[in-house]
Design a protein around this motif. Structure first.
Motif, short mmCIF file in Angstrom:
data_model
loop_
_atom_site.label_atom_id
_atom_site.label_comp_id
_atom_site.label_asym_id
_atom_site.label_seq_id
_atom_site.Cartn_x
_atom_site.Cartn_y
_atom_site.Cartn_z
N TYR A 144 0.89 -1.16 0.00
CA TYR A 144 0.00 0.00 0.00
C TYR A 144 0.91 1.20 0.00
O TYR A 144 1.57 1.48 0.97
N GLY A 184 13.04 -4.46 -1.15
CA GLY A 184 11.74 -4.89 -1.70
C GLY A 184 11.00 -3.66 -2.19
O GLY A 184 11.60 -2.72 -2.73
N LYS A 185 9.67 -3.64 -1.97
CA LYS A 185 8.86 -2.56 -2.53
C LYS A 185 9.25 -1.19 -1.96
O LYS A 185 9.46 -0.23 -2.70
N ILE A 186 9.36 -1.12 -0.62
CA ILE A 186 9.68 0.18 0.01
C ILE A 186 11.14 0.54 -0.23
O ILE A 186 11.47 1.67 -0.61
N ASP A 195 20.58 -7.38 0.55
CA ASP A 195 19.32 -8.12 0.53
C ASP A 195 19.66 -9.57 0.24
O ASP A 195 20.76 -9.87 -0.24
N HIS A 215 14.88 -1.57 5.65
CA HIS A 215 13.61 -1.83 4.94
C HIS A 215 13.35 -3.31 4.76
O HIS A 215 12.67 -3.72 3.82
N PRO A 241 11.96 -7.10 6.49
CA PRO A 241 10.95 -7.47 7.48
C PRO A 241 11.61 -7.97 8.77
O PRO A 241 12.80 -8.30 8.77
N THR A 274 16.49 -11.47 11.15
CA THR A 274 16.76 -10.02 11.18
C THR A 274 16.56 -9.40 12.56
O THR A 274 16.86 -8.22 12.74
N THR A 327 12.39 2.55 9.62
CA THR A 327 10.94 2.70 9.42
C THR A 327 10.32 1.32 9.21
O THR A 327 9.20 1.22 8.71
N SER A 328 11.06 0.26 9.59
CA SER A 328 10.57 -1.08 9.26
C SER A 328 9.89 -1.76 10.45
O SER A 328 8.67 -1.77 10.53
N ARG A 329 10.67 -2.33 11.36
CA ARG A 329 10.12 -2.89 12.60
C ARG A 329 11.13 -2.64 13.71
O ARG A 329 12.34 -2.79 13.50
N ASP A 368 10.83 5.30 13.26
CA ASP A 368 9.37 5.37 13.17
C ASP A 368 8.77 4.15 13.88
O ASP A 368 7.55 4.02 13.96
N HIS A 426 5.19 5.35 14.40
CA HIS A 426 4.72 4.43 13.35
C HIS A 426 3.74 5.13 12.41
O HIS A 426 2.61 4.66 12.20
N PHE A 470 3.20 4.82 7.24
CA PHE A 470 2.12 4.41 6.32
C PHE A 470 1.05 5.48 6.18
O PHE A 470 0.15 5.34 5.35
N1 LIG Z 1 6.57 2.32 9.20
C1 LIG Z 1 5.49 1.87 8.59
O1 LIG Z 1 4.41 2.47 8.68
C2 LIG Z 1 5.57 0.62 7.74
C3 LIG Z 1 4.57 0.40 6.79
C4 LIG Z 1 4.68 -0.71 5.94
C5 LIG Z 1 5.72 -1.60 6.08
N2 LIG Z 1 6.66 -1.38 7.05
C6 LIG Z 1 7.79 -2.32 7.19
O2 LIG Z 1 8.57 -2.27 6.01
C7 LIG Z 1 9.04 -3.59 5.72
C8 LIG Z 1 9.37 -3.70 4.25
O3 LIG Z 1 8.19 -3.59 3.50
P1 LIG Z 1 8.14 -3.94 1.94
O4 LIG Z 1 6.73 -3.73 1.50
O5 LIG Z 1 9.24 -3.24 1.25
O6 LIG Z 1 8.45 -5.51 2.00
P2 LIG Z 1 8.99 -6.43 0.80
O7 LIG Z 1 8.61 -7.82 1.20
O8 LIG Z 1 8.56 -5.91 -0.52
O9 LIG Z 1 10.57 -6.27 0.90
C9 LIG Z 1 11.34 -6.77 1.96
C10 LIG Z 1 12.74 -7.03 1.43
O10 LIG Z 1 13.54 -7.45 2.53
C11 LIG Z 1 14.35 -8.53 2.07
N3 LIG Z 1 14.79 -9.36 3.19
C12 LIG Z 1 14.13 -10.36 3.81
N4 LIG Z 1 14.90 -10.93 4.76
C13 LIG Z 1 16.09 -10.27 4.71
C14 LIG Z 1 17.29 -10.40 5.43
N5 LIG Z 1 17.45 -11.36 6.35
N6 LIG Z 1 18.31 -9.57 5.14
C15 LIG Z 1 18.17 -8.63 4.16
N7 LIG Z 1 17.05 -8.44 3.44
C16 LIG Z 1 16.02 -9.26 3.71
C17 LIG Z 1 13.47 -9.29 1.09
O11 LIG Z 1 14.26 -10.11 0.22
C18 LIG Z 1 12.78 -8.14 0.36
O12 LIG Z 1 13.52 -7.71 -0.76
C19 LIG Z 1 7.86 -4.48 6.18
O13 LIG Z 1 8.31 -5.78 6.51
C20 LIG Z 1 7.36 -3.76 7.39
O14 LIG Z 1 7.99 -4.29 8.54
C21 LIG Z 1 6.61 -0.29 7.86
#
Ligand SMILES: NC(=O)c1ccc[n+]([C@@H]2O[C@H](COP(=O)([O-])OP(=O)(O)OC[C@H]3O[C@@H](n4cnc5c(N)ncnc54)[C@H](O)[C@@H]3O)[C@@H](O)[C@H]2O)c1
Length: 327
Positions: free
Chosen positions: A98, A151-153, A172, A202, A204, A209, A230-232, A256, A293, A296
């Motif tokens: 999203y 990944g996407k973000i 990655d 970025h 998960p 991790t 901004t991830s977890r 965040d 947080h 998003f």
């Molecule tokens: N702050 C916010 O409001 C908010 C909102 C949405 C998502 N997020 C966080 O952002 C994270 C990323 O989102 P996304 O949509 O880009 O996810 P995504 O699944 O598209 O991308 C995650 C990337 O991380 C890589 N990855 C997985 N394990 C790994 C590791 N051990 N070492 C290195 N890279 C690794 C994956 O290969 C992938 O390319 C989510 O998991 C979520 O925790 C935060």
């Protein structure tokens, strides 16, 4: 279907009510955990967010209430015991994408504010203090940025930082070919960390991790590095980070997300005594910026979250394949 929403905020109600046409939505402010799970009595599904606790006990209780679907209104699912969901045959769906722009742009907002001290300048001029003393920043142009998780973000974030004229390095499990073609260089983590002026997380939260940023990895970083998460929250070992801020090894921290955020974030605690000493210590540093947080939190993302979650529920109800299923 009748769906119990947990951890509901006013904006959840607003967006879900706007886009819902066929389901009965019941909104609870309480987070989902062992003590609140009974609120889902009489419902067919629960809709949960990032800090709801869907551990084995809660899932067993949900199964006992006849819940068939956990519809997550977020991308991450680290708070769900997937084995338990499988055991009790409860399907789990999420919103995999999203507006990755929302989170990537927020990471950039943290970088810019920390660097140029915009938050301090805002307060100063309101008090008639037009001095520039201690507001000095640095050019982003030419700096090296490390992106962990592309990944996407992470991909959107890399593009933005490339636009600033930064050298972008990435780590990655799988290299993104589009980014490589644009000059993003993939390196092992231990090779990337010492080269970066800014590091942004970025990936998960997984068993691999958890505490990826710890004393050992922090010591590999450049002295005075800027770290953005901004991830977890649990990607970072908070106590090791506090120590590194005290020694100056970490020069700037923008977060965040926070390891123990579930008792804090999304609540107004301005009149409370906050018992979490780590967050209080973090907020006391002049070079730390904490947001609760909100990565998003854009109109586009809230629209997409509501529409995709409702679509997941529609598909489940009509027996269609769940395109956004986790399990
Ligand atoms: N702050 C916010 O409001 C908010 C909102 C949405 C998502 N997020 C966080 O952002 C994270 C990323 O989102 P996304 O949509 O880009 O996810 P995504 O699944 O598209 O991308 C995650 C990337 O991380 C890589 N990855 C997985 N394990 C790994 C590791 N051990 N070492 C290195 N890279 C690794 C994956 O290969 C992938 O390319 C989510 O998991 C979520 O925790 C935060």
């Amino acid at each position: 279907m009748k769906i119990a929403f947990f951890s509901t905020q006013s904006y959840d109600k607003e967006y879900f009510t706007r886009y819902n046409t066929r389901h009965e939505l019941v909104f609870f402010e309480a987070p989902l955990n062992e003590t609140t799970v009974a609120l889902a009595t009489g419902c067919n599904a629960v809709c949960a967010f990032v800090n709801d606790k869907l551990n084995a006990t809660v899932i067993q209780q949900l199964a006992g209430l006849g819940i068939q679907l956990i519809a997550l209104r977020c991308a991450g699912y680290n708070n769900v015991d997937l084995n338990a969901a499988q055991t009790y045959q409860i399907k789990v769906a999420r919103v995999p994408a999203y507006s990755p722009h929302a989170v990537a742009e927020h990471a950039v907002a943290l970088i810019l504010a920390l660097n140029r001290k915009t938050h301090k300048a805002y307060n100063r001029v309101r008090e008639g203090n037009f001095s520039l003393d201690k507001l000095i920043g640095f050019d982003l142009y030419g700096k090296t940025v490390g992106v962990i998780g592309t990944g996407k973000i992470g991909e959107v974030f890399c593009d933005i930082m490339k636009g600033f004229g930064c050298r972008v390095l990435a780590f990655d499990l799988v290299a993104n070919k589009h980014l490589e073609a644009k000059g993003v260089e993939y390196l092992p983590l231990v090779t990337l960390l010492p080269q970066c002026d800014i590091i942004s997380l970025h990936c998960p939260l997984t068993e691999q991790t958890r505490h990826l940023i710890n004393t050992d990895t922090i010591n590999l970083m450049k002295q005075g590095v800027m770290l953005i998460n901004t991830s977890r929250g649990a990607l970072i070992d908070t106590k090791a980070t506090i120590h590194a801020l005290k020694t100056g090894q970490i020069g700037y921290l923008g977060i965040d997300v926070y390891e123990q955020e579930e008792k804090l974030f999304f609540y107004n605690l301005s009149e409370e005594i906050i018992p979490d000493d780590d967050i209080m210590r973090l907020m006391s540093f002049p070079n730390v910026l904490v947001t609760s947080h909100q990565g998003f939190f854009t109109d586009e993302a809230l629209t997409q979250i509501a529409q995709t979650t409702l679509l997941n529920i529609d598909d489940f109800e009509s027996g269609k394949p769940l395109v956004n299923k986790v399990i």
